[in-house]
Design an enzyme around this catalytic site. Structure first.
Site, PDB file in Angstrom:
ATOM      1  N   ASP A 164      -1.057  -6.131   3.721  1.00 19.68           N
ATOM      2  CA  ASP A 164      -1.318  -5.101   4.714  1.00 19.68           C
ATOM      3  C   ASP A 164      -2.151  -3.975   4.120  1.00 19.68           C
ATOM      4  OD1 ASP A 164      -0.604  -3.784   7.345  1.00 19.68           O
ATOM      5  OD2 ASP A 164       0.269  -2.320   5.965  1.00 19.68           O
ATOM      6  N   HIS A 209      -6.834   0.294   1.728  1.00 20.11           N
ATOM      7  CA  HIS A 209      -6.362   1.648   1.478  1.00 20.11           C
ATOM      8  C   HIS A 209      -5.513   1.795   0.221  1.00 20.11           C
ATOM      9  CE1 HIS A 209      -7.977   2.458   5.388  1.00 20.11           C
ATOM     10  NE2 HIS A 209      -7.165   1.581   5.959  1.00 20.11           N
ATOM     11  N   ASP A 212       1.939   6.743   0.417  1.00 18.78           N
ATOM     12  CA  ASP A 212       1.174   5.757  -0.355  1.00 18.78           C
ATOM     13  C   ASP A 212       1.663   5.710  -1.803  1.00 18.78           C
ATOM     14  OD1 ASP A 212      -0.360   5.727   1.996  1.00 18.78           O
ATOM     15  OD2 ASP A 212      -2.183   5.291   0.858  1.00 18.78           O
ATOM     16  N   ASN A 245       0.830  -1.200   0.000  1.00 24.17           N
ATOM     17  CA  ASN A 245       0.000   0.000   0.000  1.00 24.17           C
ATOM     18  C   ASN A 245       0.869   1.256   0.000  1.00 24.17           C
ATOM     19  OD1 ASN A 245      -2.621   1.547   0.612  1.00 24.17           O
ATOM     20  ND2 ASN A 245      -1.275   2.172   2.278  1.00 24.17           N
ATOM     21  N   GLU A 295      -5.954  -7.708   4.838  1.00 27.94           N
ATOM     22  CA  GLU A 295      -6.373  -6.968   6.022  1.00 27.94           C
ATOM     23  C   GLU A 295      -7.358  -5.886   5.573  1.00 27.94           C
ATOM     24  OE1 GLU A 295      -4.473  -4.240   9.617  1.00 27.94           O
ATOM     25  OE2 GLU A 295      -3.797  -4.006   7.543  1.00 27.94           O
TER      26      GLU A 295
END
Length: 538
Positions: free
Chosen positions: A236, A240, A205, A132, A273
């Protein structure tokens, strides 16, 4: 003609091995044939704290290798390793090299040897793949900060300050981040462009609108799967990849990622996740083998502490409790949402992980509560994950370092593998009975976990459905698990008092195959001790 014969042979081989379930031979397993991931028990390891092989106080890969017999004896089928890549932080979630191993942990060759040793014991290895965001110190980001014409500028997300004023004014946190500021100035200069970093400024990011970024990560995935030999990835911060208002783009990305990884290894295991309510999380199932069930963990612990059945779901950034629901009905309601997107979806269940307060501390270090939590985890559906040290009752409350303390293997003077990179606040050889002592105690928490893992590996518990059993009392969790011709009845007493239940509901279940505490059953009465449990077969 020879090609047709080969194809027929491999199709028949796939059919035979898929029908064999857990009876697959060791030779077949080592040939990386299809794995029944829904029948595995996972163990999460924070390498830094697990086992030290060279005396420098930091856990390492060779230390883990030395503990494979312990994990095999416990009944572990697969290991999830927290990040091991080069990083400036102790937790390693701000990666600076996607193709490397942090020198504190060892070398690529050490890791290959670990995987080979694990595979020889029929233990699969899944590693954290943190895609991410990168670390601030990653060469890509160091280059990107040089200006708009920098080679890796478009590997990250940038915006003029004036265009993000509204977003910068928001002060919203989430379960997986307490950061309220997602846009960050370069070198503290707030007059210039800002970069996006959901978790904090040290983790910018990556820009997945850029095909070059995707290609980089697909190549990195190929390296770990092919050159090194891992069996899959824990992804992970999967929610996002794009901001929440671009959730559909995140769903599409993970489908593409899964497709690319399956080109490399058709049996690759991908667990995401996605810390969200089941309805929000379900579309992500299309891009993963499995997703963690955060609601389940909270429901189990809340039910035990409140001594009544509660079902919890994430509502906004808090948990909404429903004391009228039962866990079986919640599971049967939500599971189809995930299977709509992935008919082979495997739910991952757990009690806590590296981001949450440790189970033993949440339950007040009450051994009867801790054992009950494990009993519920392993008898409910889902592929269970054990956070390292949970099986010996390790303690810990946030901040994060204090829930990632050194594993206690033995008494202080005997524990050559214990790490010392930090001074533990909660878990020591006096506050928690060491693993080697618990191994020799049939009544220990470790022995309790071992017996439950053995129980979980029965097909009825790893593959079976679930139906509610109603005893008309709020402090009993009861259900049946059914698979093929096998049916098991499970009853858990949440209260701190002995209970006597009408056994008519269980008239068809005569054989007690597992219990916690002094349980007795006649044709008319089932007696459970405080926080006791029983499993019966027809």
């Amino acid at each position: 003609m020879k090609l047709q014969q080969q194809l027929i042979y491999y199709i028949l081989l796939l059919i035979i091995t898929s029908c064999g379930g857990r009876e697959m031979s060791q030779d077949a397993e080592n040939k990386s044939l299809p794995v029944a991931w829904n029948q595995a028990v996972f163990y999460e390891i924070f390498v830094q704290s697990f086992a030290d092989s060279d005396g420098d106080g930091i856990g390492d890969i060779n230390g883990m290798t030395s503990k494979l017999d312990y994990l095999k004896d416990l009944g572990i089928d697969a290991i999830w390793l927290m990040p091991m890549s080069p990083s400036p932080s102790y937790h390693k979630y701000d990666v600076t090299d996607y193709l490397g191993i942090h020198p504190d942990y060892g070398t690529i060759e050490d890791f290959k040897a670990f995987i080979q040793a694990a595979h020889q014991k029929n233990i699969k290895v899944v590693m954290d793949f943190v895609i991410n965001h990168s670390g601030y110190d990653h060469p890509w980001f160091q280059n990107a900060m040089q200006g708009k014409n920098a080679k890796y500028r478009d590997y990250y997300v940038w915006a003029d300050k004036d265009s993000i004023v509204e977003q910068m004014a928001k002060k919203v946190t989430s379960f997986d981040s307490d950061n309220v500021r997602q846009w960050h100035p370069v070198n503290g200069d707030s007059t210039k462009e800002h970069y996006y970093g959901f978790f904090y400024g040290g983790m910018p990011d990556l820009n997945y609108d850029n095909p070059a970024v995707r290609a980089e990560m697909y190549e990195a995935g190929k390296f770990w799967l092919t050159d090194v030999g891992v069996d899959g990835f824990r992804l992970d911060a999967a929610k996002h990849i794009y901001p929440d208002d671009r959730a559909e783009d995140s769903h599409a990305f993970w489908k593409e990622f899964k497709t690319e990884m399956e080109k490399i290894n058709p049996d690759v295991y991908l667990i995401g996740e996605v810390w969200a309510d089941a309805n929000t999380a379900s579309p992500y199932a299309a891009g993963f083998t499995s997703l963690f069930n955060f609601d389940r963990a909270f429901s189990i612990l809340e039910s035990i502490n409140k001594e009544r059945v509660v079902a919890a779901n994430i509502a906004g950034h808090s948990y909404q409790i429903d004391s009228t629901a039962n866990l079986a009905d919640v599971i049967n309601t939500s599971l189809p949402w995930f299977e709509k997107y992935n008919q082979n979806f495997v739910e991952a269940s757990f009690l806590s992980n590296h981001d949450q307060n440790r189970v033993a501390s949440v339950l007040g270090n009450d051994q009867s509560k801790i054992k009950l939590a494990a009993s519920m985890l392993f008898t409910l559906p889902g592929t269970p994950y054990i956070y390292y040290g949970e099986e010996i009752g390790m303690l810990g409350l946030k901040p994060d370092e204090n829930i990632r303390e050194p594993m206690v293997w033995d008494a202080d003077e005997l524990d050559g593998a214990r790490t010392s990179w930090m001074q533990p606040v909660y878990t020591t050889a006096t506050s928690v009975e060491p693993a080697m002592k618990q191994v020799r105690d049939d009544e220990s928490l470790l022995s309790h976990y071992k017996s439950l893992i053995s129980l979980k590996k029965r097909d009825v518990f790893s593959l079976g459905d679930i139906q509610n059993l109603d005893f008309g009392t709020y402090n009993i969790v009861a259900f049946t698990r059914n698979y093929g011709e096998t049916s098991a009845a499970v009853v858990h007493n949440l209260s701190n008092q002995k209970v006597e239940l009408d056994a008519q509901t269980l008239s068809d279940y005569s054989s007690i195959v597992w219990s916690q505490g002094e349980v007795s059953k006649s044709q008319s009465v089932l007696i459970l001790p405080a926080r006791g449990s029983v499993v019966l077969l027809k």
